[in-house]
Scaffold this motif. Sequence first.
Motif, mmCIF file in Angstrom:
data_model
loop_
_atom_site.group_PDB
_atom_site.id
_atom_site.type_symbol
_atom_site.label_atom_id
_atom_site.label_comp_id
_atom_site.label_asym_id
_atom_site.label_seq_id
_atom_site.Cartn_x
_atom_site.Cartn_y
_atom_site.Cartn_z
ATOM 1 N N THR A 138 -4.901 9.429 7.691
ATOM 2 C CA THR A 138 -4.162 8.598 6.725
ATOM 3 C C THR A 138 -5.083 8.126 5.605
ATOM 4 O O THR A 138 -6.222 7.729 5.861
ATOM 5 C CB THR A 138 -3.574 7.371 7.478
ATOM 6 N N LEU A 139 -4.562 8.177 4.376
ATOM 7 C CA LEU A 139 -5.268 7.531 3.253
ATOM 8 C C LEU A 139 -4.284 6.602 2.553
ATOM 9 O O LEU A 139 -3.199 7.023 2.134
ATOM 10 C CB LEU A 139 -5.801 8.566 2.253
ATOM 11 N N LEU A 140 -4.691 5.350 2.418
ATOM 12 C CA LEU A 140 -3.852 4.343 1.762
ATOM 13 C C LEU A 140 -4.450 3.971 0.420
ATOM 14 O O LEU A 140 -5.652 3.675 0.326
ATOM 15 C CB LEU A 140 -3.744 3.091 2.642
ATOM 16 N N ARG A 171 -10.335 -5.421 4.843
ATOM 17 C CA ARG A 171 -11.357 -6.292 5.452
ATOM 18 C C ARG A 171 -11.611 -6.020 6.931
ATOM 19 O O ARG A 171 -12.703 -6.266 7.431
ATOM 20 C CB ARG A 171 -10.946 -7.772 5.307
ATOM 21 N N GLU A 172 -10.581 -5.549 7.651
ATOM 22 C CA GLU A 172 -10.714 -5.462 9.108
ATOM 23 C C GLU A 172 -10.958 -4.026 9.570
ATOM 24 O O GLU A 172 -10.431 -3.074 8.989
ATOM 25 C CB GLU A 172 -9.447 -5.998 9.788
ATOM 26 N N GLU A 173 -11.712 -3.900 10.663
ATOM 27 C CA GLU A 173 -11.977 -2.578 11.226
ATOM 28 C C GLU A 173 -10.733 -2.070 11.960
ATOM 29 O O GLU A 173 -10.243 -2.726 12.882
ATOM 30 C CB GLU A 173 -13.142 -2.685 12.204
ATOM 31 N N VAL A 174 -10.238 -0.892 11.559
ATOM 32 C CA VAL A 174 -9.042 -0.318 12.176
ATOM 33 C C VAL A 174 -9.436 0.529 13.398
ATOM 34 O O VAL A 174 -8.776 0.537 14.413
ATOM 35 C CB VAL A 174 -8.255 0.529 11.159
ATOM 36 N N PHE A 175 -10.534 1.249 13.284
ATOM 37 C CA PHE A 175 -11.043 2.125 14.351
ATOM 38 C C PHE A 175 -10.039 3.221 14.688
ATOM 39 O O PHE A 175 -9.780 3.540 15.856
ATOM 40 C CB PHE A 175 -11.416 1.311 15.593
ATOM 41 N N GLY A 176 -9.508 3.825 13.651
ATOM 42 C CA GLY A 176 -8.594 4.949 13.776
ATOM 43 C C GLY A 176 -8.724 5.801 12.522
ATOM 44 O O GLY A 176 -9.538 5.498 11.642
ATOM 45 N N PRO A 177 -7.893 6.865 12.407
ATOM 46 C CA PRO A 177 -8.040 7.791 11.273
ATOM 47 C C PRO A 177 -7.374 7.254 10.007
ATOM 48 O O PRO A 177 -6.458 7.858 9.469
ATOM 49 C CB PRO A 177 -7.344 9.051 11.789
ATOM 50 N N VAL A 178 -7.848 6.101 9.560
ATOM 51 C CA VAL A 178 -7.188 5.410 8.451
ATOM 52 C C VAL A 178 -8.234 4.999 7.412
ATOM 53 O O VAL A 178 -9.128 4.198 7.704
ATOM 54 C CB VAL A 178 -6.438 4.156 8.963
ATOM 55 N N LEU A 179 -8.124 5.572 6.221
ATOM 56 C CA LEU A 179 -9.035 5.254 5.124
ATOM 57 C C LEU A 179 -8.258 4.552 4.020
ATOM 58 O O LEU A 179 -7.049 4.734 3.895
ATOM 59 C CB LEU A 179 -9.656 6.531 4.544
ATOM 60 N N THR A 180 -8.972 3.762 3.233
ATOM 61 C CA THR A 180 -8.357 3.186 2.035
ATOM 62 C C THR A 180 -9.093 3.701 0.811
ATOM 63 O O THR A 180 -10.271 4.081 0.888
ATOM 64 C CB THR A 180 -8.435 1.648 2.051
ATOM 65 N N LEU A 181 -8.408 3.704 -0.326
ATOM 66 C CA LEU A 181 -9.042 4.116 -1.581
ATOM 67 C C LEU A 181 -8.846 3.018 -2.620
ATOM 68 O O LEU A 181 -7.725 2.565 -2.849
ATOM 69 C CB LEU A 181 -8.440 5.431 -2.075
ATOM 70 N N ALA A 237 0.847 -1.205 0.000
ATOM 71 C CA ALA A 237 0.000 0.000 0.000
ATOM 72 C C ALA A 237 0.877 1.248 0.000
ATOM 73 O O ALA A 237 2.030 1.211 0.444
ATOM 74 C CB ALA A 237 -0.899 -0.012 1.234
ATOM 75 N N LYS A 238 0.292 2.371 -0.509
ATOM 76 C CA LYS A 238 1.008 3.654 -0.465
ATOM 77 C C LYS A 238 0.186 4.633 0.373
ATOM 78 O O LYS A 238 -1.033 4.724 0.207
ATOM 79 C CB LYS A 238 1.152 4.225 -1.876
ATOM 80 N N ALA A 239 0.887 5.363 1.251
ATOM 81 C CA ALA A 239 0.192 6.379 2.052
ATOM 82 C C ALA A 239 0.255 7.694 1.278
ATOM 83 O O ALA A 239 1.328 8.291 1.186
ATOM 84 C CB ALA A 239 0.856 6.510 3.416
#
Length: 528
Positions: A408-410, A421-431, A388-390
């Motif tokens: 964060t956006l990955l 697939r998994e819940e991170v429950f932090g300021p982390v999004l994926t695109l 992944a890239k941040a």
Amino acid sequence: MAPPTPVPPVNPPVPPANPPDSPPPSHTATVAGVPVDTRHWIGGERVASSTASASVTSTASASATFTDHSPIDGAPLAEIARGGVAEARAAVVAARDAFPAWAATPPAERARLLHAVADGVEARTEDLAAVETADNGALLRSHRHGVMPRVAHNLRYFADRLLALAHDDFETRGHTNHVSWDPAGPAVLITPWNAPLMLASWKIAPALAAGSTVVLKPAEWTPLTASLFADIAHEAGLSAGVFNVVQGYGAEVGEPLVADPDIRRISFTGSVPTARRIAAASAAHLVPCSFELGGKSPLLVFADADLELAADLAVEQFDNAGQVCLAATRILVEESVRDAFLGHFLDRVTKLTQGDPRDEATDVGPNIHPRHVERVDGFVRRALDAGAKAVTGGGRNTALGGNYYLPTLLTDVAQHSEIVREEVFGPVLTLQTFPDGDEDEAVRLANGTRFGLAATLATGDRERADRVSARLVAGTVWVNCFFVRDLSAPFGGSRDSGIGREGGDWSFDFYCDLKNTVTAPKGWARHG
Ligand SMILES: NC(=O)c1ccc[n+]([C@@H]2O[C@H](COP(=O)([O-])OP(=O)(O)OC[C@H]3O[C@@H](n4cnc5c(N)ncnc54)[C@H](O)[C@@H]3O)[C@@H](O)[C@H]2O)c1
Ligand SMILES: O=C/C=C/C=C(\O)C(=O)O
């Protein structure tokens, strides 16, 4: 292929108890200038834990406590009573003994008392907001202007809804059916740390309105506002035992609570692994459970969307430092608008201010606990290792230190990967992207996790909105908006995101035993 790394457990390990020779703790802490009693509230009295009862091997003379820290700076806030089997049982017995009188209290009187509690919450909004921010690190301005008013609204809404419940009457071959909502009995309410008093009051209000008595166990990382709420409920006139609070760890006091034979309902908001344990315990006495659990919700951005709005919605997912069950953490964007969307998104992220949640200018505060930050960072590190890239963020905010994690956006994440697939429950999004015009693929990706709590879509096409919404597996779908909540709406999740729905009459369905009384046509005449 290497075996997948196991996801670290959500539940924190329980630390050792205070040593036997530690001095007795004070029962009052002053947090943000507000005195808070740190003991349990059981049967209308403040109760400390004895070391003997808190599953702790030690002398029985001292009180058993645990230390509550602030996520803002890690400072110790209070020594909290550490409940165990004895406190769980005492609270259930208090709730059981108070139940007949509370259940027999006329609905209008129960409603009046709930409004009085809401008055008390409103009168103490500033205290509640300041203490909640110190305890869970969410923004002071949102506690003052959004969350604490919502706590009062939860109470008022279910008080009024109680009085509007439809007690159906209808006929069957001349017989009358009368449907009534009977109070079910003591309810155990177990809540998480991300929105402590808001989520507790969302359960307390309908449970008390329904005529159930309550034992609340707040999360061990955020015990304080539940204690203030006990004072408020007492001052508003709730009788002893109607509302009880026990403090402590899930493994020590939560487990005996949910296994107690005298409880009639369990309402739980928290993680999936804990829900599984509670479900197993509840099976022994066939106690109905309501579960509001985790999520990994999608934000679908179609090419016909207002991309500025879509970017606003995406940035909203950093609210409460990403610790929101409903957060749309998986951005799924149509290929042709990916770059334009990303540009708008990054513009907004650079304008976010991260810092102390008590500061009016702060948009993103800390995460709850060093152990939780470690977990969040573990997800990000493993995603980066997997390719992944941040594009923004990707680690702790080193300038702030402590529990502050960068928004964060990955990108470059695979659908089957842990971070998707998994819940991170932090300021982390994926695109992720889907091919132009391929609505089927968008829906396939959106539905492609074991969760089903919520979904958000951004589109300028009403027919598409209807079509896609109908195909999404989610308890709530928001179209061109996010987190618009009406308490009359059913709220809950599908698949691993939960069991059952609360809100409106659904809450009363859960906290009541519905009864149908069928009366013969001849009424009271003797047969024959
Ligand atoms: N769907 C929703 O409405 C909603 C809302 C907020 C949070 N959540 C979820 O909550 C989770 C985060 O909260 P958390 O980390 O506090 O969850 P958690 O499951 O670790 O803990 C929640 C509560 O359960 C208690 N508990 C732990 N083990 C227990 C046991 N064996 N028996 C009884 N009680 C026990 C804890 O002490 C705490 O009070 C996330 O998964 C989030 O998505 C869901
Ligand atoms: O983090 C989860 C927040 C859930 C919100 C609600 O349950 C609500 O608004 O009632």
